[in-house]
Enzyme design. Structure first.
Site, PDB file in Angstrom:
ATOM      1  N   ARG A  74      31.002  39.318  63.698  1.00  0.00           N
ATOM      2  CA  ARG A  74      31.556  39.593  62.361  1.00  0.00           C
ATOM      3  C   ARG A  74      32.951  40.199  62.505  1.00  0.00           C
ATOM      4  O   ARG A  74      33.875  39.872  61.772  1.00  0.00           O
ATOM      5  CB  ARG A  74      30.632  40.533  61.560  1.00  0.00           C
ATOM      6  CG  ARG A  74      29.300  39.903  61.183  1.00  0.00           C
ATOM      7  CD  ARG A  74      28.527  40.740  60.165  1.00  0.00           C
ATOM      8  NE  ARG A  74      28.116  42.048  60.661  1.00  0.00           N
ATOM      9  CZ  ARG A  74      26.981  42.298  61.306  1.00  0.00           C
ATOM     10  NH1 ARG A  74      26.113  41.324  61.533  1.00  0.00           N
ATOM     11  NH2 ARG A  74      26.688  43.523  61.726  1.00  0.00           N
ATOM     12  N   LYS A 118      35.961  47.124  44.666  1.00  0.00           N
ATOM     13  CA  LYS A 118      35.290  46.066  43.909  1.00  0.00           C
ATOM     14  C   LYS A 118      33.830  46.378  43.618  1.00  0.00           C
ATOM     15  O   LYS A 118      33.153  46.991  44.447  1.00  0.00           O
ATOM     16  CB  LYS A 118      35.359  44.748  44.690  1.00  0.00           C
ATOM     17  CG  LYS A 118      34.898  43.555  43.857  1.00  0.00           C
ATOM     18  CD  LYS A 118      34.671  42.317  44.705  1.00  0.00           C
ATOM     19  CE  LYS A 118      33.204  42.175  45.058  1.00  0.00           C
ATOM     20  NZ  LYS A 118      32.864  40.859  45.617  1.00  0.00           N
ATOM     21  N   GLU A 142      34.021  42.991  38.507  1.00  0.00           N
ATOM     22  CA  GLU A 142      33.615  41.594  38.677  1.00  0.00           C
ATOM     23  C   GLU A 142      32.291  41.290  37.971  1.00  0.00           C
ATOM     24  O   GLU A 142      31.225  41.400  38.566  1.00  0.00           O
ATOM     25  CB  GLU A 142      33.475  41.260  40.177  1.00  0.00           C
ATOM     26  CG  GLU A 142      33.158  39.797  40.428  1.00  0.00           C
ATOM     27  CD  GLU A 142      32.980  39.445  41.907  1.00  0.00           C
ATOM     28  OE1 GLU A 142      32.786  40.364  42.729  1.00  0.00           O
ATOM     29  OE2 GLU A 142      33.031  38.254  42.229  1.00  0.00           O
ATOM     30  N   LYS A 159      37.982  40.608  37.847  1.00  0.00           N
ATOM     31  CA  LYS A 159      37.644  39.462  38.701  1.00  0.00           C
ATOM     32  C   LYS A 159      36.530  38.704  37.992  1.00  0.00           C
ATOM     33  O   LYS A 159      35.403  39.199  37.887  1.00  0.00           O
ATOM     34  CB  LYS A 159      37.196  39.934  40.086  1.00  0.00           C
ATOM     35  CG  LYS A 159      36.736  38.782  40.978  1.00  0.00           C
ATOM     36  CD  LYS A 159      36.725  39.176  42.438  1.00  0.00           C
ATOM     37  CE  LYS A 159      36.235  38.023  43.294  1.00  0.00           C
ATOM     38  NZ  LYS A 159      36.486  38.239  44.725  1.00  0.00           N
TER      39      LYS A 159
HETATM   40  P1  13P Z   1      33.447  33.562  46.190  1.00  0.00           P
HETATM   41  O1  13P Z   1      34.897  33.195  45.969  1.00  0.00           O
HETATM   42  O2  13P Z   1      32.857  32.980  47.422  1.00  0.00           O
HETATM   43  O3  13P Z   1      32.622  33.374  44.956  1.00  0.00           O
HETATM   44  O4  13P Z   1      33.399  35.131  46.461  1.00  0.00           O
HETATM   45  C1  13P Z   1      34.149  35.994  45.720  1.00  0.00           C
HETATM   46  C2  13P Z   1      33.474  37.288  45.614  1.00  0.00           C
HETATM   47  O5  13P Z   1      34.061  38.329  45.781  1.00  0.00           O
HETATM   48  C3  13P Z   1      32.035  37.269  45.245  1.00  0.00           C
HETATM   49  O6  13P Z   1      31.598  38.539  44.976  1.00  0.00           O
END
Ligand code: 13P
Length: 348
Positions: free
Chosen positions: A52, A142, A185, A227
């Site tokens: 990772r 986030k 998000e 987001k």
């Molecule tokens: P994806 O663009 O793969 O959807 O991931 C963005 C993300 O931060 C998901 O939580």
């Protein structure tokens, strides 16, 4: 109370502006270990901490990535790791003028009393964790909430939309107190069989609730990045909408729900195809660029990393070509964020 200004208001606004600077977007590499391991296993890569680390190093040290990528969202394991030469990932990013972000929710858990919905957890002890991340050098954080559409079951429920919006607002206020820009998000999942009109309706309802809750918790919108998912047909829909319709409906929905004062809007890719994600963002700018009150760009994980991960396979000899593939997606999405991408570029 309204018009509240957190103590670090100026810094928050400056950070938000840097994250969505013209022609740039934010790279998401904040997959939890579980999600990262699943993607590794699908590509025959060992699911170890060292792999990772190597993978995040590959992405973060991609030459020229900083031209199109203003910052990256890291996972807790990654923000504490370093490149092979001993430079911490935080320093790697700072040297490239990038903003360090951190995923701070602790995951979407089953919502009690609901038939299959989730609520995102992580508020307990969050003030202390945010303080530590700020000290380390992070400047945004986030939190992902997920909204499931299932028309047969009557989902989403108001209870799920409200619980998630409330948590997002509580986390956002704590972030701003700590000097971190909240990247909120609320993701409407692409899974299911619903049509684009249903996605539009749910996205609108969800965003109205999120901004209502942000207002109630005195969150300063100028220092927030949204987001969001695009307004899009579900994976299983019978007649999936084309690029222009996705662009039109997404922009109209955002214009109806997102206050003009917001620091910026970025998209997740959410299981769309790699090229499709770029085409959708591009069409929004081509068709509506002069109507957008906020910067509108990308914060993709899979749509930027996908081609690089598939090529890398965990082999040191594949790093350079994998980086080229990541850079290509970052560059195309940077162009799309200004309406300057075209599908012909893919084969050039
Ligand atoms: P994806 O663009 O793969 O959807 O991931 C963005 C993300 O931060 C998901 O939580």
């Amino acid at each position: 109370m309204s018009m509240y200004r957190p103590e670090k208001a100026d810094e928050l606004i400056k950070t938000a502006k840097a994250m969505v600077a013209p022609g740039k977007g934010v790279l998401a590499i904040d997959e939890s270990n579980g999600t990262c391991n699943k993607r590794f296993e699908a590509n025959g890569i060992d699911a170890t901490e060292e792999k990772r680390r190597q993978y995040r190093e590959l992405l973060l040290t991609t030459p020229d990535l900083e031209k199109y990528v203003s910052g990256a969202i890291l996972f807790d394991e990654t923000i504490r790791q370093s490149a092979a030469d001993g430079t911490s990932f935080i320093d790697v990013m700072h040297k490239r003028g990038q903003v360090v972000g951190i995923k701070v929710d602790t995951g979407a858990k089953p919502l009690a009393g609901s038939d299959g919905e989730k609520v995102t957890e992580g508020l307990d002890g969050l003030r202390e964790r945010l303080g530590e991340y700020y000290e380390m050098g992070a400047r945004f954080a986030k939190w992902r909430a997920v909204i499931t559409i299932d028309t047969a079951k009557g989902l989403p429920t108001r209870g799920c939309i409200e619980a998630n919006a409330h948590a997002l607002a509580r986390y956002a206020a704590l972030c701003q107190e700590a000097g971190l820009v909240p990247m909120i998000e609320p993701e409407v999942l692409i899974d299911g069989e619903h049509d684009i009109a249903t996605c539009e309706q749910v996205t609108e309802e969800g965003l109205v609730e999120v901004f209502d809750q942000l207002h109630r918790q005195n969150v300063m919108l100028e220092g927030v990045i949204l987001k969001t998912s695009m307004v899009i047909s579900s994976k299983g829909a019978s007649n999936r909408a084309g690029v222009d319709e996705v662009a039109d409906r997404t922009v109209e929905t955002l214009l109806r729900t997102v206050p003009a004062a917001l620091g910026g809007v970025v998209f997740l890719s959410g299981g769309q195809g790699v090229e499709e994600s770029t085409a959708h963002l591009n069409a929004m700018h081509k068709r509506h660029g002069d109507r957008l009150p906020w910067p509108l760009t990308f914060s993709y994980a899979r749509a930027i990393q996908g081609p690089a991960l598939e090529y890398w396979k965990g082999e040191p000899g594949n790093v350079e070509e994998a980086q080229k593939r990541a850079l290509k997606r970052a560059r195309f999405n940077g162009l799309a964020s200004q309406g300057e991408y075209s599908a012909d570029m893919e084969s050039a």
